[in-house]
Scaffold this motif. Structure first.
Motif, PDB file in Angstrom:
ATOM      1  N   ALA A 116       0.826  -1.210   0.000  1.00  0.00           N
ATOM      2  CA  ALA A 116       0.000   0.000   0.000  1.00  0.00           C
ATOM      3  C   ALA A 116       0.858   1.257   0.000  1.00  0.00           C
ATOM      4  O   ALA A 116       0.540   2.250  -0.667  1.00  0.00           O
ATOM      5  CB  ALA A 116      -0.921  -0.012   1.220  1.00  0.00           C
ATOM      6  N   GLU A 117       1.966   1.212   0.744  1.00  0.00           N
ATOM      7  CA  GLU A 117       2.871   2.362   0.761  1.00  0.00           C
ATOM      8  C   GLU A 117       3.481   2.594  -0.623  1.00  0.00           C
ATOM      9  O   GLU A 117       3.647   3.741  -1.066  1.00  0.00           O
ATOM     10  CB  GLU A 117       3.977   2.133   1.792  1.00  0.00           C
ATOM     11  CG  GLU A 117       3.481   2.137   3.235  1.00  0.00           C
ATOM     12  CD  GLU A 117       4.535   1.638   4.218  1.00  0.00           C
ATOM     13  OE1 GLU A 117       5.646   1.290   3.746  1.00  0.00           O
ATOM     14  OE2 GLU A 117       4.251   1.582   5.424  1.00  0.00           O
ATOM     15  N   ALA A 118       3.799   1.501  -1.308  1.00  0.00           N
ATOM     16  CA  ALA A 118       4.393   1.630  -2.644  1.00  0.00           C
ATOM     17  C   ALA A 118       3.407   2.218  -3.630  1.00  0.00           C
ATOM     18  O   ALA A 118       3.777   2.983  -4.537  1.00  0.00           O
ATOM     19  CB  ALA A 118       4.883   0.267  -3.123  1.00  0.00           C
ATOM     20  N   GLU A 119       2.106   1.844  -3.492  1.00  0.00           N
ATOM     21  CA  GLU A 119       1.094   2.337  -4.416  1.00  0.00           C
ATOM     22  C   GLU A 119       0.884   3.841  -4.265  1.00  0.00           C
ATOM     23  O   GLU A 119       0.425   4.503  -5.198  1.00  0.00           O
ATOM     24  CB  GLU A 119      -0.219   1.590  -4.187  1.00  0.00           C
ATOM     25  CG  GLU A 119      -0.161   0.136  -4.635  1.00  0.00           C
ATOM     26  CD  GLU A 119      -1.426  -0.634  -4.285  1.00  0.00           C
ATOM     27  OE1 GLU A 119      -2.273  -0.051  -3.551  1.00  0.00           O
ATOM     28  OE2 GLU A 119      -1.549  -1.795  -4.713  1.00  0.00           O
ATOM     29  N   LYS A 120       1.184   4.379  -3.094  1.00  0.00           N
ATOM     30  CA  LYS A 120       1.019   5.812  -2.875  1.00  0.00           C
ATOM     31  C   LYS A 120       2.126   6.615  -3.555  1.00  0.00           C
ATOM     32  O   LYS A 120       1.980   7.811  -3.826  1.00  0.00           O
ATOM     33  CB  LYS A 120       1.011   6.118  -1.375  1.00  0.00           C
ATOM     34  CG  LYS A 120      -0.214   5.585  -0.646  1.00  0.00           C
ATOM     35  CD  LYS A 120      -0.143   5.930   0.830  1.00  0.00           C
ATOM     36  CE  LYS A 120      -1.340   5.379   1.586  1.00  0.00           C
ATOM     37  NZ  LYS A 120      -1.265   5.690   3.038  1.00  0.00           N
ATOM     38  N   ARG A 121       3.242   5.965  -3.766  1.00  0.00           N
ATOM     39  CA  ARG A 121       4.357   6.664  -4.382  1.00  0.00           C
ATOM     40  C   ARG A 121       4.139   6.799  -5.891  1.00  0.00           C
ATOM     41  O   ARG A 121       3.345   6.077  -6.497  1.00  0.00           O
ATOM     42  CB  ARG A 121       5.670   5.917  -4.109  1.00  0.00           C
ATOM     43  CG  ARG A 121       6.074   5.920  -2.628  1.00  0.00           C
ATOM     44  CD  ARG A 121       7.505   5.469  -2.467  1.00  0.00           C
ATOM     45  NE  ARG A 121       7.721   4.106  -2.909  1.00  0.00           N
ATOM     46  CZ  ARG A 121       7.653   3.050  -2.067  1.00  0.00           C
ATOM     47  NH1 ARG A 121       7.357   3.231  -0.811  1.00  0.00           N
ATOM     48  NH2 ARG A 121       7.884   1.857  -2.546  1.00  0.00           N
ATOM     49  N   ASP A 122       4.855   7.692  -6.498  1.00  0.00           N
ATOM     50  CA  ASP A 122       4.733   7.912  -7.938  1.00  0.00           C
ATOM     51  C   ASP A 122       5.096   6.635  -8.677  1.00  0.00           C
ATOM     52  O   ASP A 122       6.082   5.956  -8.360  1.00  0.00           O
ATOM     53  CB  ASP A 122       5.680   9.045  -8.358  1.00  0.00           C
ATOM     54  CG  ASP A 122       5.524   9.422  -9.825  1.00  0.00           C
ATOM     55  OD1 ASP A 122       6.314  10.272 -10.259  1.00  0.00           O
ATOM     56  OD2 ASP A 122       4.631   8.876 -10.499  1.00  0.00           O
ATOM     57  N   ALA A 123       4.258   6.292  -9.650  1.00  0.00           N
ATOM     58  CA  ALA A 123       4.501   5.060 -10.412  1.00  0.00           C
ATOM     59  C   ALA A 123       5.683   5.197 -11.351  1.00  0.00           C
ATOM     60  O   ALA A 123       6.112   4.215 -11.961  1.00  0.00           O
ATOM     61  CB  ALA A 123       3.252   4.688 -11.204  1.00  0.00           C
ATOM     62  N   GLY A 124       6.239   6.409 -11.507  1.00  0.00           N
ATOM     63  CA  GLY A 124       7.368   6.601 -12.406  1.00  0.00           C
ATOM     64  C   GLY A 124       8.663   6.142 -11.786  1.00  0.00           C
ATOM     65  O   GLY A 124       8.695   5.521 -10.725  1.00  0.00           O
ATOM     66  N   PRO A 125       9.793   6.440 -12.444  1.00  0.00           N
ATOM     67  CA  PRO A 125      11.099   6.013 -11.930  1.00  0.00           C
ATOM     68  C   PRO A 125      11.430   6.742 -10.639  1.00  0.00           C
ATOM     69  O   PRO A 125      10.929   7.840 -10.374  1.00  0.00           O
ATOM     70  CB  PRO A 125      12.063   6.386 -13.056  1.00  0.00           C
ATOM     71  CG  PRO A 125      11.362   7.494 -13.784  1.00  0.00           C
ATOM     72  CD  PRO A 125       9.905   7.180 -13.703  1.00  0.00           C
ATOM     73  N   ASP A 126      12.289   6.127  -9.811  1.00  0.00           N
ATOM     74  CA  ASP A 126      12.685   6.762  -8.565  1.00  0.00           C
ATOM     75  C   ASP A 126      13.779   7.786  -8.840  1.00  0.00           C
ATOM     76  O   ASP A 126      14.117   8.057 -10.000  1.00  0.00           O
ATOM     77  CB  ASP A 126      13.139   5.713  -7.550  1.00  0.00           C
ATOM     78  CG  ASP A 126      14.327   4.899  -8.042  1.00  0.00           C
ATOM     79  OD1 ASP A 126      14.991   5.348  -8.996  1.00  0.00           O
ATOM     80  OD2 ASP A 126      14.587   3.825  -7.457  1.00  0.00           O
ATOM     81  N   GLU A 127      14.370   8.339  -7.775  1.00  0.00           N
ATOM     82  CA  GLU A 127      15.342   9.412  -7.936  1.00  0.00           C
ATOM     83  C   GLU A 127      16.606   8.955  -8.644  1.00  0.00           C
ATOM     84  O   GLU A 127      17.389   9.777  -9.155  1.00  0.00           O
ATOM     85  CB  GLU A 127      15.702   9.995  -6.574  1.00  0.00           C
ATOM     86  CG  GLU A 127      16.282   8.953  -5.617  1.00  0.00           C
ATOM     87  CD  GLU A 127      16.509   9.525  -4.243  1.00  0.00           C
ATOM     88  OE1 GLU A 127      17.156   8.826  -3.440  1.00  0.00           O
ATOM     89  OE2 GLU A 127      16.048  10.645  -3.962  1.00  0.00           O
ATOM     90  N   ASP A 128      16.831   7.642  -8.701  1.00  0.00           N
ATOM     91  CA  ASP A 128      18.003   7.128  -9.417  1.00  0.00           C
ATOM     92  C   ASP A 128      17.655   6.725 -10.845  1.00  0.00           C
ATOM     93  O   ASP A 128      18.487   6.152 -11.551  1.00  0.00           O
ATOM     94  CB  ASP A 128      18.570   5.916  -8.679  1.00  0.00           C
ATOM     95  CG  ASP A 128      19.113   6.302  -7.311  1.00  0.00           C
ATOM     96  OD1 ASP A 128      19.660   7.410  -7.216  1.00  0.00           O
ATOM     97  OD2 ASP A 128      18.989   5.499  -6.364  1.00  0.00           O
ATOM     98  N   GLY A 129      16.367   6.937 -11.231  1.00  0.00           N
ATOM     99  CA  GLY A 129      15.956   6.585 -12.582  1.00  0.00           C
ATOM    100  C   GLY A 129      15.594   5.137 -12.756  1.00  0.00           C
ATOM    101  O   GLY A 129      15.460   4.655 -13.883  1.00  0.00           O
TER     102      GLY A 129
END
Length: 328
Positions: free
Chosen positions: A291-304
């Motif tokens: 559930a925590e992951a779904e709240k985050r942006d579905a795009g790439p993280d800060e490392d791409g």
């Protein structure tokens, strides 16, 4: 295994008696410690080594056959309740001619009449002087694991109050074990007193209590013989396991991905530490992480980098269906 006669009841030999009193001359005396009597000198001498006292020859009242006895120094002894129903209880009246009455509380079994004592004295008949009414007699067959021989020892009490406690205790144990297997108990002589009509009466009561096991263990079903003989071993083994067991819940709480929670699951599975409660807790934590992951942006993280796709476990690895699937 060989065959058995079907028209007789198999039973172990009786090695002796466990008594709460003794005779001094022709006078009956109460004892605050156990009195062990037997035809076997060896059994009595072993009991004396275990529980103190001096072995001596002795003849029961109205008997010319000598036995051995020891008035021990122990008010508590270790015993085993054996398979089957080890307890018999009757209201009895005895004389030199033998048993004159044997009543189950409702029917006098020798004459097939309603209870004679209750009919004559009412429901408090047991408060009448000894000899005027029946004596409430409870006989409990137990094994003494530290004495030689595989036979039974009969603990007997004529206490009206002990009869209630013995029946309740044994029935609860039988409800859990169904009469299969052994149950470790302690037989303890406990001093009691009762105040009635301005008079204080002191008397000993034999208490039967579980030894080395919890009610959960005793009521969970028949226990194996090794546990019954050394009931502390189960607790020691459990403590040893707990002492070396990782804190899987703490590891799961620090997990950042479902894969991390799955790793905790695999570690517990490999170590043989999985329980229903642990599986449920790990599944809950996996749902929280998801559930925590779904709240985050579905795009790439800060490392791409993009989050990896969850795939089937490699062959030979423990399956993870409970945690991998979303909660319903």
């Amino acid at each position: 295994m060989g065959s058995r006669l079907r028209n007789i009841q198999a039973r172990a030999a009786e090695h002796g008696r466990l008594r709460t009193g003794y005779t001094q001359g022709n006078r009956p005396m109460r004892s605050s410690t156990w009195v062990v009597t037997s035809h076997s000198e060896e059994h009595v001498r072993t009991a004396a080594k275990l529980w103190g006292g001096e072995p001596e020859q002795w003849s029961p009242l109205n008997s010319t056959i000598p036995q051995w006895r020891v008035i021990t120094k122990a008010s508590s002894i270790e015993a085993l309740i054996t398979p089957g129903d080890p307890l018999n209880q009757y209201n009895e009246m005895w004389s030199k001619g033998g048993c004159q009455r044997r009543c189950d509380g409702e029917t006098e079994l020798l004459s097939r009449q309603p209870c004679l004592c209750a009919r004559q004295f009412g429901e408090d008949w047991h408060l009448q002087p000894k000899g005027r009414v029946c004596s409430t007699t409870s006989r409990l067959n137990v094994m003494l694991p530290d004495l030689s021989g595989m036979g039974m020892w009969r603990a007997e009490t004529h206490s009206f109050y002990a009869a209630q406690e013995w029946g309740g205790m044994v029935d609860m144990v039988l409800a859990g074990t169904r009469g299969d297997g052994f149950v470790p108990v302690t037989l303890r002589i406990e001093p009691r007193q009762r105040v009635a009509n301005g008079e204080t009466k002191k008397f000993p009561v034999v208490v039967v209590e579980l030894r080395g096991v919890t009610p959960r263990q005793a009521l969970a079903g028949p226990m194996n013989a090794a546990t019954a003989l050394d009931p502390g071993s189960a607790g020691r083994a459990r403590a040893a396991i707990e002492a070396g067991r990782p804190d899987y819940l703490a590891d799961a709480e620090s997990a950042l991905t479902v894969d991390d929670v799955q790793d905790v699951y695999r570690a517990a599975h490999t170590a043989g530490h999985l329980t229903d409660d642990l599986v449920a807790a790990l599944k809950k934590r996996a749902d929280e992480v998801r559930a925590e992951a779904e709240k985050r942006d579905a795009g790439p993280d800060e490392d791409g980098a993009y989050e990896a796709e969850v795939v089937e476990n490699p062959s030979g690895q423990p399956r993870w269906p409970a945690v991998a699937q979303p909660a319903q």
